[in-house]
Every structure is written in structure tokens, then in C-alpha cells.
Design a protein around this motif. Sequence first.
Motif, PDB file in Angstrom:
ATOM      1  N   GLU A  80       0.876  -1.173   0.000  1.00 10.50           N
ATOM      2  CA  GLU A  80       0.000   0.000   0.000  1.00 10.50           C
ATOM      3  C   GLU A  80       0.912   1.221   0.000  1.00 10.50           C
ATOM      4  OE1 GLU A  80      -3.330   2.260   2.750  1.00 10.50           O
ATOM      5  OE2 GLU A  80      -3.449   0.082   2.507  1.00 10.50           O
ATOM      6  N   THR A  81       0.998   1.879  -1.130  1.00  7.33           N
ATOM      7  CA  THR A  81       1.937   2.991  -1.288  1.00  7.33           C
ATOM      8  C   THR A  81       1.418   4.259  -0.617  1.00  7.33           C
ATOM      9  OG1 THR A  81       0.962   3.460  -3.456  1.00  7.33           O
ATOM     10  CG2 THR A  81       2.943   2.080  -3.398  1.00  7.33           C
ATOM     11  N   PRO A  82       2.316   5.140  -0.197  1.00  5.89           N
ATOM     12  CA  PRO A  82       1.886   6.335   0.534  1.00  5.89           C
ATOM     13  C   PRO A  82       1.214   7.376  -0.350  1.00  5.89           C
ATOM     14  CG  PRO A  82       4.247   6.375   0.191  1.00  5.89           C
ATOM     15  CD  PRO A  82       3.779   5.023  -0.261  1.00  5.89           C
ATOM     16  N   LEU A  83       0.374   8.160   0.266  1.00  4.30           N
ATOM     17  CA  LEU A  83      -0.247   9.325  -0.357  1.00  4.30           C
ATOM     18  C   LEU A  83       0.395  10.550   0.284  1.00  4.30           C
ATOM     19  CD1 LEU A  83      -2.628   9.983  -2.392  1.00  4.30           C
ATOM     20  CD2 LEU A  83      -3.974  10.473  -0.333  1.00  4.30           C
ATOM     21  N   LEU A  84       1.175  11.292  -0.498  1.00  4.10           N
ATOM     22  CA  LEU A  84       1.988  12.376   0.048  1.00  4.10           C
ATOM     23  C   LEU A  84       1.367  13.739  -0.229  1.00  4.10           C
ATOM     24  CD1 LEU A  84       5.451  11.089  -1.240  1.00  4.10           C
ATOM     25  CD2 LEU A  84       4.371  10.640   0.980  1.00  4.10           C
ATOM     26  N   PRO A  85       1.348  14.630   0.756  1.00  2.00           N
ATOM     27  CA  PRO A  85       0.811  15.975   0.527  1.00  2.00           C
ATOM     28  C   PRO A  85       1.835  16.860  -0.186  1.00  2.00           C
ATOM     29  CG  PRO A  85       1.583  15.788   2.786  1.00  2.00           C
ATOM     30  CD  PRO A  85       1.761  14.424   2.161  1.00  2.00           C
ATOM     31  N   LEU A  86       1.332  17.747  -1.028  1.00  2.31           N
ATOM     32  CA  LEU A  86       2.184  18.712  -1.724  1.00  2.31           C
ATOM     33  C   LEU A  86       1.506  20.069  -1.718  1.00  2.31           C
ATOM     34  CD1 LEU A  86       4.555  19.577  -3.557  1.00  2.31           C
ATOM     35  CD2 LEU A  86       3.153  18.850  -5.514  1.00  2.31           C
ATOM     36  N   ALA A  87       2.125  21.047  -1.063  1.00 10.57           N
ATOM     37  CA  ALA A  87       1.607  22.413  -1.094  1.00 10.57           C
ATOM     38  C   ALA A  87       1.916  23.017  -2.459  1.00 10.57           C
ATOM     39  CB  ALA A  87       2.254  23.247   0.019  1.00 10.57           C
ATOM     40  N   TRP A  88       0.871  23.493  -3.139  1.00 11.44           N
ATOM     41  CA  TRP A  88       1.057  23.992  -4.496  1.00 11.44           C
ATOM     42  C   TRP A  88       0.023  25.083  -4.806  1.00 11.44           C
ATOM     43  CZ3 TRP A  88       4.349  24.469  -8.240  1.00 11.44           C
ATOM     44  CH2 TRP A  88       3.923  24.741  -9.531  1.00 11.44           C
ATOM     45  N   GLN A  89       0.519  26.308  -5.022  1.00  9.16           N
ATOM     46  CA  GLN A  89      -0.318  27.438  -5.408  1.00  9.16           C
ATOM     47  C   GLN A  89      -1.529  27.612  -4.499  1.00  9.16           C
ATOM     48  OE1 GLN A  89      -1.107  26.972  -9.625  1.00  9.16           O
ATOM     49  NE2 GLN A  89       0.925  27.738 -10.166  1.00  9.16           N
ATOM     50  N   GLY A  90      -1.263  27.600  -3.215  1.00  7.83           N
ATOM     51  CA  GLY A  90      -2.303  27.888  -2.242  1.00  7.83           C
ATOM     52  C   GLY A  90      -3.217  26.730  -1.894  1.00  7.83           C
ATOM     53  N   ARG A  91      -2.917  25.559  -2.396  1.00  9.30           N
ATOM     54  CA  ARG A  91      -3.749  24.404  -2.065  1.00  9.30           C
ATOM     55  C   ARG A  91      -2.857  23.204  -1.773  1.00  9.30           C
ATOM     56  NH1 ARG A  91      -7.191  24.270  -7.179  1.00  9.30           N
ATOM     57  NH2 ARG A  91      -6.700  26.465  -6.977  1.00  9.30           N
ATOM     58  N   ARG A  92      -3.473  22.147  -1.287  1.00 10.77           N
ATOM     59  CA  ARG A  92      -2.730  20.922  -0.997  1.00 10.77           C
ATOM     60  C   ARG A  92      -3.153  19.849  -1.992  1.00 10.77           C
ATOM     61  NH1 ARG A  92      -1.849  18.440   4.972  1.00 10.77           N
ATOM     62  NH2 ARG A  92      -0.347  20.146   4.943  1.00 10.77           N
ATOM     63  N   LEU A  93      -2.191  19.409  -2.795  1.00 11.09           N
ATOM     64  CA  LEU A  93      -2.411  18.301  -3.707  1.00 11.09           C
ATOM     65  C   LEU A  93      -1.951  17.008  -3.028  1.00 11.09           C
ATOM     66  CD1 LEU A  93      -0.960  19.927  -6.966  1.00 11.09           C
ATOM     67  CD2 LEU A  93      -3.299  20.050  -6.073  1.00 11.09           C
ATOM     68  N   TRP A  94      -2.373  15.877  -3.593  1.00  8.25           N
ATOM     69  CA  TRP A  94      -2.039  14.595  -2.992  1.00  8.25           C
ATOM     70  C   TRP A  94      -1.379  13.701  -4.039  1.00  8.25           C
ATOM     71  CZ3 TRP A  94      -2.309  14.153   2.131  1.00  8.25           C
ATOM     72  CH2 TRP A  94      -3.090  15.108   2.806  1.00  8.25           C
ATOM     73  N   ILE A  95      -0.178  13.232  -3.734  1.00  8.49           N
ATOM     74  CA  ILE A  95       0.636  12.463  -4.660  1.00  8.49           C
ATOM     75  C   ILE A  95       0.614  10.986  -4.269  1.00  8.49           C
ATOM     76  CG2 ILE A  95       2.897  12.242  -5.737  1.00  8.49           C
ATOM     77  CD1 ILE A  95       1.551  15.008  -6.131  1.00  8.49           C
ATOM     78  N   LYS A  96       0.075  10.141  -5.137  1.00  8.43           N
ATOM     79  CA  LYS A  96       0.071   8.700  -4.900  1.00  8.43           C
ATOM     80  C   LYS A  96       1.369   8.129  -5.456  1.00  8.43           C
ATOM     81  CE  LYS A  96      -1.821   4.688  -3.789  1.00  8.43           C
ATOM     82  NZ  LYS A  96      -1.770   4.217  -2.386  1.00  8.43           N
ATOM     83  N   ALA A  97       2.246   7.702  -4.566  1.00  6.21           N
ATOM     84  CA  ALA A  97       3.620   7.337  -4.936  1.00  6.21           C
ATOM     85  C   ALA A  97       3.726   5.872  -5.334  1.00  6.21           C
ATOM     86  CB  ALA A  97       4.567   7.661  -3.785  1.00  6.21           C
ATOM     87  N   GLU A  98       3.200   5.533  -6.498  1.00  4.83           N
ATOM     88  CA  GLU A  98       3.314   4.161  -6.993  1.00  4.83           C
ATOM     89  C   GLU A  98       4.723   3.819  -7.453  1.00  4.83           C
ATOM     90  OE1 GLU A  98       1.019   1.223  -7.431  1.00  4.83           O
ATOM     91  OE2 GLU A  98       0.637   2.361  -5.611  1.00  4.83           O
ATOM     92  N   CYS A  99       5.576   4.831  -7.553  1.00  3.72           N
ATOM     93  CA  CYS A  99       6.993   4.573  -7.829  1.00  3.72           C
ATOM     94  C   CYS A  99       7.656   3.835  -6.674  1.00  3.72           C
ATOM     95  CB  CYS A  99       7.731   5.879  -8.113  1.00  3.72           C
ATOM     96  SG  CYS A  99       7.516   7.146  -6.841  1.00  3.72           S
ATOM     97  N   LEU A 100       6.995   3.785  -5.518  1.00  6.25           N
ATOM     98  CA  LEU A 100       7.510   3.067  -4.354  1.00  6.25           C
ATOM     99  C   LEU A 100       6.923   1.659  -4.236  1.00  6.25           C
ATOM    100  CD1 LEU A 100       7.489   5.957  -1.710  1.00  6.25           C
ATOM    101  CD2 LEU A 100       9.366   5.184  -3.181  1.00  6.25           C
TER     102      LEU A 100
END
Length: 330
Positions: free
Chosen positions: A25-45
Amino acid sequence: MTGNRKPQRAGVVAAAERLRGHVTETPLLPLAWQGRRLWIKAECLQQGGSFKLRGAMNRLLQLDDAQKAAGVVAFSSGNHAQGVALAARQLGIAATIVMPHDAPAVKRDATLAAGASVVGYDRLRESRESIGARLAEERGAVLVPSFDDVDVIEGQGSAGVEIGRQMAALADGPPEMVLVCCGGGGLSAGIALALPDAEIVTVEPEGWDDMAQSLASGAIVEVGKDAPPTRCDALQTTRVSPLTFEALRDAGARGVAVSEGEVQAAMAFAARHLRLVAEPGGAVALAAALSGRAGPLPARTAILVSGGNVDPAFYAEVIRANPAPFEVAA
């Protein structure tokens, strides 16, 4: 095993349960971007460095004893090859992979290290589908397609099941939009089935955006014979599957394309701001978000970084050539 079946949401949910203990179960990482928080699903892991283990494992887990004894055959430029090889090794099944001679060495070497046999071919002059079908027939083996298979699609969709669960816990609600790297469409179709209330945006390299064109026209469009060279070897599919196209069409998905420069900038961005190694094909969805190609992003947006199997020398060149890719606004 596929027959006349179509991939279904129930199949995706069942696959997610079946895969417990077999995939990460790969992590879902937060990313602050242009005033909002995006969520990165790291399937590269994911094990094997990409999401491909999910579909391969879901397919192989459903083989009967006779099929397991006969072995499996697959064709792939690298990530599906590793997924099948790893799943086969875990389950004690012999695997043969048809790979292009120009596949990245890091992917070929990893496939061999996982215990699979590799048969090379010339992607410009030979058909990997024909070679794979011939080998499977000669050996009585099971052919495991990279995306044109119900069980493979439903297995890939397990990443979407995880995204839904993770965002409910971390983002106070399910995703409103999901940006997905797209070659043949197995991952994006599976995620569309897993997350029916989200807008699905497929992302491809420029000149190879056959899924985007197919969705826009309402019928399958093939990649042109004059398609430009691309470093996104994982996404060099010349024709999408009716199974993946129909699932995405029925979900109301749309597609966008990104340039080689935007892809490489996204790779460098992922390294610096997310501490993720992303291969070119695995970075296209992130490139679409950062470059604005995907358009306005809603409050709850998930982005797949789908693979990290990249040639080390090329990766170092990308990092050097993009010292400050994009700007981060908290």
C-alpha cells in the motif's frame, strides 16, 4: 480468463482485497502547491518500482494449477515485465517476457534479476503481440497482457481503492479529480472504476496522446506513424484497448498531453520537493498538474507518480538540467 467480461467496480474492490499481503500500500503524500494541498500517490515506491505489480499479481493469483505449471508469457518495455516477473517468482511460476532491444537497461536487468527469461525484439520492425502469442501457443503458457485484460485492469484499480481510503482519512473526503499517467489505459481505467465520483484525467506525452484523442472523438484513434521520439518508454502504446477506452469513456474521462521538457521538469521537481525518483512515463501526470495543462485543479486532487525505473545516467542529466523546476507556493 477474460472472455466477454468487462472490468467492473466490484471486480476492482475484490482485487484490492485479493492483493492484500501481495502488494505494497503505497503512501499518499501531501504537496503544497499554489495555495492548495495536492495529494501524490507514490506508486513509484511499489515493489518493482511501478504500479504494474498490482495487475500482474491479480491475474496470476487467479490461475489454476495447470496454468501455473505451464508458465506465463508477457510483452513489455519494462514495468509490466517486472510486475509479471515479481508476481511469478512470488507464486513459483515460470515467466518469459518479450522486451524491445532498446528497453532501458535498468528495466531489463531488473526483470532478469526477478528470475524471468527475456526474449528481445525490434519494436520498429516486429510485433510484440505476435511474438508473445506465438511463444504462449508453443509452450501452452498463459499470455498476460499489460492492459488489455479484465483482471489486469481490475488489479491496477486497487491503487484507486487505496487513494479513496487514504484521502477520506487525510483530506476530509474522496478525490474530486485524479490525474493518471496513461499508456494503454489499464491504470486509468481501473482507477475510474474504483473512484466513479472523481473526474479522471489521463496524461500522455505529446504525439502519443491516443487515449486523449480517442476520448475526445468518441472512437479509438491510433498513434500516428510520425509520432515523435519520447523518453516516456512506458507510455509508447500505439493503440489503446477497447476495454480501457470504454471504461474511461463511460466514466466521462478526458485526456491531456505534456511536452518532454515539462516531463523532465516534473521529474526534477519530484526529486527536490517530494524526494521521489520518477521515470519519464511515471512523471507525466505530475507534469500536467505543475504546468497547468490539466487546467484548474479542485481542492481534492490526487496525482499518480506511477513509476520510478529510470536510467541513472539520464536521471542525473535531468536533475542537472533542471536546477529550479517550477516554483512552489505554500
